[in-house]
Design a protein around this motif. Structure first.
Motif, PDB file in Angstrom:
ATOM      1  N   GLN A  76      43.766  49.582  14.687  1.00  0.00           N
ATOM      2  CA  GLN A  76      42.551  50.389  14.656  1.00  0.00           C
ATOM      3  C   GLN A  76      41.650  50.079  15.851  1.00  0.00           C
ATOM      4  OE1 GLN A  76      42.250  52.962  12.609  1.00  0.00           O
ATOM      5  NE2 GLN A  76      44.257  52.315  11.858  1.00  0.00           N
ATOM      6  N   CYS A  77      41.665  48.844  16.315  1.00  0.00           N
ATOM      7  CA  CYS A  77      40.859  48.471  17.481  1.00  0.00           C
ATOM      8  C   CYS A  77      41.367  49.136  18.753  1.00  0.00           C
ATOM      9  CB  CYS A  77      40.849  46.954  17.658  1.00  0.00           C
ATOM     10  SG  CYS A  77      39.881  46.064  16.437  1.00  0.00           S
ATOM     11  N   ILE A  78      42.685  49.123  18.969  1.00  0.00           N
ATOM     12  CA  ILE A  78      43.211  49.721  20.197  1.00  0.00           C
ATOM     13  C   ILE A  78      43.088  51.235  20.139  1.00  0.00           C
ATOM     14  CG2 ILE A  78      45.647  49.860  19.473  1.00  0.00           C
ATOM     15  CD1 ILE A  78      46.392  49.019  22.340  1.00  0.00           C
ATOM     16  N   LYS A  79      43.227  51.818  18.960  1.00  0.00           N
ATOM     17  CA  LYS A  79      43.012  53.262  18.813  1.00  0.00           C
ATOM     18  C   LYS A  79      41.572  53.612  19.181  1.00  0.00           C
ATOM     19  CE  LYS A  79      42.976  56.920  15.289  1.00  0.00           C
ATOM     20  NZ  LYS A  79      43.208  57.246  13.858  1.00  0.00           N
ATOM     21  N   TYR A  80      40.628  52.823  18.698  1.00  0.00           N
ATOM     22  CA  TYR A  80      39.210  53.052  18.982  1.00  0.00           C
ATOM     23  C   TYR A  80      38.951  52.950  20.479  1.00  0.00           C
ATOM     24  CZ  TYR A  80      34.145  52.653  18.169  1.00  0.00           C
ATOM     25  OH  TYR A  80      32.792  52.847  18.161  1.00  0.00           O
ATOM     26  N   TYR A  81      39.495  51.912  21.099  1.00  0.00           N
ATOM     27  CA  TYR A  81      39.276  51.739  22.539  1.00  0.00           C
ATOM     28  C   TYR A  81      39.904  52.887  23.321  1.00  0.00           C
ATOM     29  CZ  TYR A  81      38.565  49.662  27.057  1.00  0.00           C
ATOM     30  OH  TYR A  81      38.125  49.460  28.346  1.00  0.00           O
ATOM     31  N   PRO A  85      37.191  55.925  29.127  1.00  0.00           N
ATOM     32  CA  PRO A  85      36.501  56.425  30.332  1.00  0.00           C
ATOM     33  C   PRO A  85      35.510  55.436  30.920  1.00  0.00           C
ATOM     34  CG  PRO A  85      36.411  58.040  28.548  1.00  0.00           C
ATOM     35  CD  PRO A  85      36.905  56.760  27.956  1.00  0.00           C
ATOM     36  N   PHE A  86      35.104  54.450  30.126  1.00  0.00           N
ATOM     37  CA  PHE A  86      34.058  53.526  30.549  1.00  0.00           C
ATOM     38  C   PHE A  86      34.608  52.126  30.811  1.00  0.00           C
ATOM     39  CE2 PHE A  86      32.408  56.439  27.178  1.00  0.00           C
ATOM     40  CZ  PHE A  86      31.896  57.387  28.063  1.00  0.00           C
ATOM     41  N   SER A  87      35.904  52.038  31.091  1.00  0.00           N
ATOM     42  CA  SER A  87      36.553  50.731  31.219  1.00  0.00           C
ATOM     43  C   SER A  87      35.922  49.866  32.298  1.00  0.00           C
ATOM     44  CB  SER A  87      38.054  50.913  31.487  1.00  0.00           C
ATOM     45  OG  SER A  87      38.725  51.333  30.316  1.00  0.00           O
ATOM     46  N   ALA A  88      35.559  50.456  33.431  1.00  0.00           N
ATOM     47  CA  ALA A  88      34.931  49.661  34.495  1.00  0.00           C
ATOM     48  C   ALA A  88      33.614  49.070  34.009  1.00  0.00           C
ATOM     49  CB  ALA A  88      34.719  50.516  35.739  1.00  0.00           C
ATOM     50  N   LEU A  89      32.870  49.845  33.245  1.00  0.00           N
ATOM     51  CA  LEU A  89      31.598  49.356  32.699  1.00  0.00           C
ATOM     52  C   LEU A  89      31.840  48.292  31.632  1.00  0.00           C
ATOM     53  CD1 LEU A  89      29.735  52.763  32.334  1.00  0.00           C
ATOM     54  CD2 LEU A  89      29.343  51.019  34.083  1.00  0.00           C
ATOM     55  N   VAL A  90      32.892  48.473  30.832  1.00  0.00           N
ATOM     56  CA  VAL A  90      33.252  47.473  29.820  1.00  0.00           C
ATOM     57  C   VAL A  90      33.527  46.133  30.489  1.00  0.00           C
ATOM     58  CG1 VAL A  90      35.019  46.780  28.159  1.00  0.00           C
ATOM     59  CG2 VAL A  90      34.150  49.126  28.133  1.00  0.00           C
ATOM     60  N   GLU A  91      34.327  46.167  31.544  1.00  0.00           N
ATOM     61  CA  GLU A  91      34.700  44.934  32.235  1.00  0.00           C
ATOM     62  C   GLU A  91      33.468  44.237  32.812  1.00  0.00           C
ATOM     63  OE1 GLU A  91      37.965  43.454  35.599  1.00  0.00           O
ATOM     64  OE2 GLU A  91      37.769  45.589  35.100  1.00  0.00           O
ATOM     65  N   ARG A  92      32.609  45.013  33.465  1.00  0.00           N
ATOM     66  CA  ARG A  92      31.412  44.419  34.075  1.00  0.00           C
ATOM     67  C   ARG A  92      30.458  43.859  33.022  1.00  0.00           C
ATOM     68  NH1 ARG A  92      31.677  48.842  37.802  1.00  0.00           N
ATOM     69  NH2 ARG A  92      29.995  49.968  36.741  1.00  0.00           N
ATOM     70  N   LYS A  93      30.303  44.588  31.920  1.00  0.00           N
ATOM     71  CA  LYS A  93      29.378  44.129  30.883  1.00  0.00           C
ATOM     72  C   LYS A  93      29.883  42.846  30.223  1.00  0.00           C
ATOM     73  CE  LYS A  93      26.152  45.544  30.161  1.00  0.00           C
ATOM     74  NZ  LYS A  93      24.789  45.141  30.599  1.00  0.00           N
ATOM     75  N   ILE A  94      31.177  42.768  29.985  1.00  0.00           N
ATOM     76  CA  ILE A  94      31.729  41.552  29.395  1.00  0.00           C
ATOM     77  C   ILE A  94      31.544  40.374  30.345  1.00  0.00           C
ATOM     78  CG2 ILE A  94      33.872  40.406  28.706  1.00  0.00           C
ATOM     79  CD1 ILE A  94      34.757  43.043  27.453  1.00  0.00           C
ATOM     80  N   GLU A  95      31.799  40.592  31.629  1.00  0.00           N
ATOM     81  CA  GLU A  95      31.601  39.529  32.610  1.00  0.00           C
ATOM     82  C   GLU A  95      30.138  39.076  32.633  1.00  0.00           C
ATOM     83  OE1 GLU A  95      33.055  41.362  36.137  1.00  0.00           O
ATOM     84  OE2 GLU A  95      35.157  40.824  35.768  1.00  0.00           O
ATOM     85  N   GLU A  96      29.227  40.035  32.501  1.00  0.00           N
ATOM     86  CA  GLU A  96      27.801  39.710  32.486  1.00  0.00           C
ATOM     87  C   GLU A  96      27.443  38.868  31.262  1.00  0.00           C
ATOM     88  OE1 GLU A  96      23.741  42.159  31.449  1.00  0.00           O
ATOM     89  OE2 GLU A  96      25.222  43.171  32.711  1.00  0.00           O
ATOM     90  N   VAL A  97      27.969  39.249  30.103  1.00  0.00           N
ATOM     91  CA  VAL A  97      27.665  38.508  28.876  1.00  0.00           C
ATOM     92  C   VAL A  97      28.299  37.125  28.915  1.00  0.00           C
ATOM     93  CG1 VAL A  97      27.967  38.465  26.375  1.00  0.00           C
ATOM     94  CG2 VAL A  97      27.334  40.601  27.510  1.00  0.00           C
ATOM     95  N   TYR A 145      39.488  43.457  24.845  1.00  0.00           N
ATOM     96  CA  TYR A 145      38.759  44.475  25.608  1.00  0.00           C
ATOM     97  C   TYR A 145      38.942  44.269  27.113  1.00  0.00           C
ATOM     98  CZ  TYR A 145      36.141  47.227  22.168  1.00  0.00           C
ATOM     99  OH  TYR A 145      35.788  48.127  21.196  1.00  0.00           O
ATOM    100  N   MET A 146      38.911  43.024  27.551  1.00  0.00           N
ATOM    101  CA  MET A 146      39.114  42.748  28.978  1.00  0.00           C
ATOM    102  C   MET A 146      40.510  43.180  29.414  1.00  0.00           C
ATOM    103  SD  MET A 146      36.531  41.696  30.673  1.00  0.00           S
ATOM    104  CE  MET A 146      37.094  40.748  32.094  1.00  0.00           C
ATOM    105  N   LEU A 147      41.490  42.951  28.570  1.00  0.00           N
ATOM    106  CA  LEU A 147      42.852  43.360  28.861  1.00  0.00           C
ATOM    107  C   LEU A 147      42.962  44.882  28.888  1.00  0.00           C
ATOM    108  CD1 LEU A 147      45.807  42.317  29.227  1.00  0.00           C
ATOM    109  CD2 LEU A 147      46.050  42.495  26.743  1.00  0.00           C
ATOM    110  N   TRP A 148      42.410  45.540  27.895  1.00  0.00           N
ATOM    111  CA  TRP A 148      42.498  46.998  27.796  1.00  0.00           C
ATOM    112  C   TRP A 148      41.723  47.694  28.912  1.00  0.00           C
ATOM    113  CZ3 TRP A 148      41.139  46.718  21.893  1.00  0.00           C
ATOM    114  CH2 TRP A 148      42.276  46.270  21.188  1.00  0.00           C
TER     115      TRP A 148
END
Length: 397
Positions: A188-193, A199-211, A240-243
């Motif tokens: 269910q997590c990978i389906k959700y992602y 579409p927002f993967s670049a933002l996901v990666e940057r936000k995780i790095e920031e946190v 999430y970082m992997l995806w």
């Protein structure tokens, strides 16, 4: 229903066992979902988010059984979408002067949807709210997955309230990740992602790095949908970082639509070609008009290469394929190869249409499209197998 998660945090949300569709008719939720709202008690009492609009009255009545509403000092709205904010209009009738903490974009969202003028307090990354022994720290998270989205971190209990990020649609009375089936949870997590956050993967990666750079201890991740992460909670952050990094597995997905089964025969032959060339590569064959479209998208997300097949109708393609292709175009997949195929009776435009759509959606066209007139014979099926083999060679070892 409510229950204590820590000494200071209680869940006061709603489990929706019956939900089958979300975002209108766009997202399938065959496992139901939950709308997670959290009540934090310290010297001050804070409500974080609410529930979907149809359950607003129920939410307020249940909340009254947990806390005297006059004791609520602050409301935090991490995201304005109606599955999180839908009960706020009903609640704010009871406590109209209580400050509502949210992002500036969330103020616009709430005002636009509910036509209200509550006591808004806008916050951004770095802003804090002291509630006694504990402090809430706000972290802007735009486009995860709306412009107004935020995280909220609470010290002492080391809780990350992550709203839609790290969530999933799964209804369960076992509201912790260590109590549910881990395979079902991760599916269910990978389906959700795949369907919502790609579409927002670049933002996901940057936000995780920031946190992560904040070096905050995290003992709980409390999303707005699904179960709470308490056993190794950062495992979903790692996923999430992997995806987010142009994810792919050793898989080829063949998706198609067919009028009289001829394109189905081609699809199955393409799959045979993949298996014949690379037995170590997984192959999924999915009928675009009969299978759930979000499940198809999830398999495409996991794939290194795809084959799209369709019959020609009225110089175009079948509507079942159109829906999937439109979703693919919006999601912006990267680092994937593709090929097109299809059968036809007299005009045969479908393959070129599929190729153009896949190319415009960011796929590398790995092989020339394959058209077969009428029912594929032995030679036609062999060409399909060759196409599958060519796609298999695009999958990394």
């Amino acid at each position: 229903m409510s229950f204590a998660i820590t000494d200071s945090v209680s869940w006061v949300g709603k489990i929706d066992w019956d939900l089958q569709k979300f975002h209108g008719e766009e997202y399938s939720t065959f496992k139901g979902t939950s709308y997670n709202a959290y009540l934090v008690r310290d010297e001050k009492t804070v409500l974080i988010d609410s529930v979907y609009r149809p359950y607003a009255a129920e939410f307020v009545e249940n909340l009254k059984k947990t806390v005297d509403l006059d004791e609520i000092d602050y409301v935090v709205a991490l995201h304005g979408e109606v599955d999180h904010s839908g009960a706020l209009p009903e609640l704010m009738k009871e406590i109209p002067d209580v400050p509502v903490y949210c992002s500036p974009q969330c103020v616009k969202s709430l005002k636009g949807q509910y036509h209200v003028d509550w006591n808004f307090v806008t916050v951004k990354t770095g802003d804090t709210l002291n509630i006694g022994k504990r402090t809430l720290s706000f972290i802007s998270a735009p486009m995860l997955h709306w412009p107004d989205s935020m995280f909220c971190y609470m010290d002492v209990d080391n809780v990350l309230f992550s709203n839609d990020a790290f969530g999933h649609h799964l209804a369960s009375d076992q509201m912790f990740n260590d109590l549910v089936d881990p395979c079902e949870l991760m599916q269910q997590c990978i389906k959700y992602y795949a369907n919502i956050l790609t579409p927002f993967s670049a933002l996901v990666e940057r936000k995780i790095e920031e946190v992560v750079a904040l070096d905050l201890p995290v003992d709980y991740i409390m999303p707005s949908h699904g179960v709470i992460w308490r056993d190794n909670p950062l495992q979903i952050v790692e996923k999430y970082m992997l995806w987010a990094q142009d994810y792919q597995e050793r898989q080829v997905t063949v998706f198609y639509d067919s009028m009289w089964e001829n394109t189905r025969l081609m699809a199955e032959a393409v799959a045979e070609g993949v298996r014949g060339e690379r037995p170590d590569v997984a192959v999924k064959v999915m009928h675009a008009a009969r299978r759930d479209k979000n499940e198809i998208i999830t398999e495409i997300f996991k794939s290194a290469a795809v084959a799209a097949g369709c019959s020609t109708i009225n110089k175009g393609i079948l509507s079942g394929m159109t829906g999937v292709l439109e979703m693919i175009k919006g999601l912006g997949f990267k680092n994937k190869s593709a090929a097109a195929f299809g059968s036809y009776g007299w005009s045969g435009e479908s393959v070129k249409i599929l190729e153009d759509w896949l190319s415009e959606s960011g796929f590398e066209i790995a092989a020339e499209g394959l058209k077969v007139n009428w029912t594929p014979d032995g030679e036609g099926l062999e060409e399909c197998r060759k196409l599958g083999a060519e796609l298999a060679r695009k999958v990394s070892v």
